[in-house]
Design an enzyme around this catalytic site. Structure first.
Site, PDB file in Angstrom:
ATOM      1  N   ASN A 127       0.837  -1.201   0.000  1.00 59.47           N
ATOM      2  CA  ASN A 127       0.000   0.000   0.000  1.00 59.47           C
ATOM      3  C   ASN A 127       0.877   1.258   0.000  1.00 59.47           C
ATOM      4  O   ASN A 127       0.431   2.346   0.355  1.00 59.47           O
ATOM      5  CB  ASN A 127      -0.975  -0.013   1.195  1.00 59.47           C
ATOM      6  CG  ASN A 127      -0.253  -0.229   2.501  1.00 59.47           C
ATOM      7  OD1 ASN A 127       0.960  -0.052   2.580  1.00 59.47           O
ATOM      8  ND2 ASN A 127      -0.963  -0.605   3.533  1.00 59.47           N
ATOM      9  N   SER A 136       7.071   6.173   9.091  1.00 54.02           N
ATOM     10  CA  SER A 136       5.820   5.683   8.519  1.00 54.02           C
ATOM     11  C   SER A 136       5.544   6.366   7.199  1.00 54.02           C
ATOM     12  O   SER A 136       5.985   7.489   6.954  1.00 54.02           O
ATOM     13  CB  SER A 136       4.661   5.881   9.493  1.00 54.02           C
ATOM     14  OG  SER A 136       4.186   7.197   9.412  1.00 54.02           O
ATOM     15  N   LYS A 137       4.813   5.609   6.378  1.00 51.08           N
ATOM     16  CA  LYS A 137       4.446   6.120   5.056  1.00 51.08           C
ATOM     17  C   LYS A 137       3.659   7.412   5.195  1.00 51.08           C
ATOM     18  O   LYS A 137       3.901   8.385   4.513  1.00 51.08           O
ATOM     19  CB  LYS A 137       3.534   5.114   4.342  1.00 51.08           C
ATOM     20  CG  LYS A 137       4.204   3.823   4.025  1.00 51.08           C
ATOM     21  CD  LYS A 137       3.207   2.782   3.507  1.00 51.08           C
ATOM     22  CE  LYS A 137       3.816   1.406   3.662  1.00 51.08           C
ATOM     23  NZ  LYS A 137       2.978   0.278   3.442  1.00 51.08           N
ATOM     24  N   SER A 138       2.712   7.384   6.148  1.00 50.65           N
ATOM     25  CA  SER A 138       1.824   8.532   6.267  1.00 50.65           C
ATOM     26  C   SER A 138       2.557   9.783   6.737  1.00 50.65           C
ATOM     27  O   SER A 138       2.146  10.896   6.452  1.00 50.65           O
ATOM     28  CB  SER A 138       0.662   8.196   7.202  1.00 50.65           C
ATOM     29  OG  SER A 138       1.189   7.751   8.416  1.00 50.65           O
TER      30      SER A 138
END
Ligand code: GLU
Length: 279
Positions: A11, A252-254
């Site tokens: 994702n 983190s990606k976010s």
């Protein structure tokens, strides 16, 4: 023979935290003369994309990792997960939940170990008529595990936590799945959930050692509960350190952690990534 796995969700692109986890897992698989498997956990059709899956394979190869083919793709195994969910349903442990995100937030009784709203049980005791009417109407539905009943049925839950080295003394831990309330087993958009798929596939791939970040320690309690209910073996668990950013926060990606691709573009070599990760 020891069997380890790295199981990213496609994702987004991999960052240093994923690289650490993959390298840690491969290191121990090699040290113990075991297998290192790769599995793509792509059951969430709203967030997972084939281009991320491709990129993950490419980034891991760039890092110098290798694994037996074919790679297990969870999206191809939805019927298997549905069968396992059916077993829980036959035990009377699943119930349909029609709540929207905002209804869940409003009726929450606290937060779960991930900080998400703890389900307040709104749909736990709906009448058979209400359920039939709402299903016939096509209302979006997810299926939850009745946590209290499931725990009562499973009894005392223990699992093994150890560093993968055979010399380390394993610790037996008690699982506390009650902290999660009634978790979702089948989501609205797919007949499974992360928790269900991960335990089914760790068993299907005969994984003996699960290596994952410390942030995933609490969700292991749910996995141990599902393993007991479904009669699946419980691997040994190792919770490794997390790679933190300059502010001490987990990458983190976010939060926009630089991806391995960003680092590569900036001139990092695979050896630089390995050194930064300590391998
Ligand atoms: N697929 C999960 C993730 O990317 C990790 C798998 C696991 O260790 O259970 O966060």
């Amino acid at each position: 023979m020891p069997v380890f796995r790295f199981a990213p969700s496609p994702n987004g692109y991999l960052h240093l935290g994923h690289a650490y986890s993959a390298l840690f897992t491969e290191h121990w698989a090699r040290r113990l003369g075991g297998d290192f498997l790769l599995r793509l956990e792509d059951t969430d059709p709203t967030r997972c994309k084939p281009e991320f899956a491709e990129a993950i394979l490419e980034d891991l190869r760039w890092l110098g990792l290798a694994w037996p083919e074919p790679v297990m793709m969870q999206s191809g195994r939805l019927a298997v997960y549905a069968q396992y969910a059916e077993r829980l349903r036959e035990m009377g442990l699943l119930y349909p939940c029609f709540c929207s995100r905002s209804e869940i937030a409003e009726a929450a009784t606290g937060t779960d170990p991930d900080g998400a709203p703890l389900y307040g049980g709104t749909c736990r005791h709906l009448s058979a008529e209400t359920i039939a009417r709402r299903l016939a109407r096509g209302d979006p539905v997810q299926y939850r595990l009745d946590g209290a009943r499931a725990i009562a049925r499973a009894g005392v839950l223990t699992f093994t936590v150890a560093q993968p080295t055979p010399l380390d003394r394993p610790q037996i831990r008690y699982a506390r799945p009650a902290l999660w309330g009634d978790v979702v087993i089948q989501r609205k958009e797919t007949p499974t959930s992360y928790h269900l798929s991960v335990v089914v596939d760790d068993a299907a791939q005969a994984i003996t050692h699960v290596t994952r970040g410390r942030d995933m320690e609490p969700s292991t309690d749910i996995h141990v509960l599902l393993q007991i209910l479904l009669g699946l073996p419980s691997p040994a668990y190792t919770f490794h350190k997390l790679i933190l950013d300059e502010g001490g926060r987990k990458l983190s990606k976010s939060k926009g952690a630089p991806t391995l691709r960003n680092l590569r573009e900036e001139g990092w070599s695979a050896a630089d990534v390995r050194t930064r990760a300590g391998f």
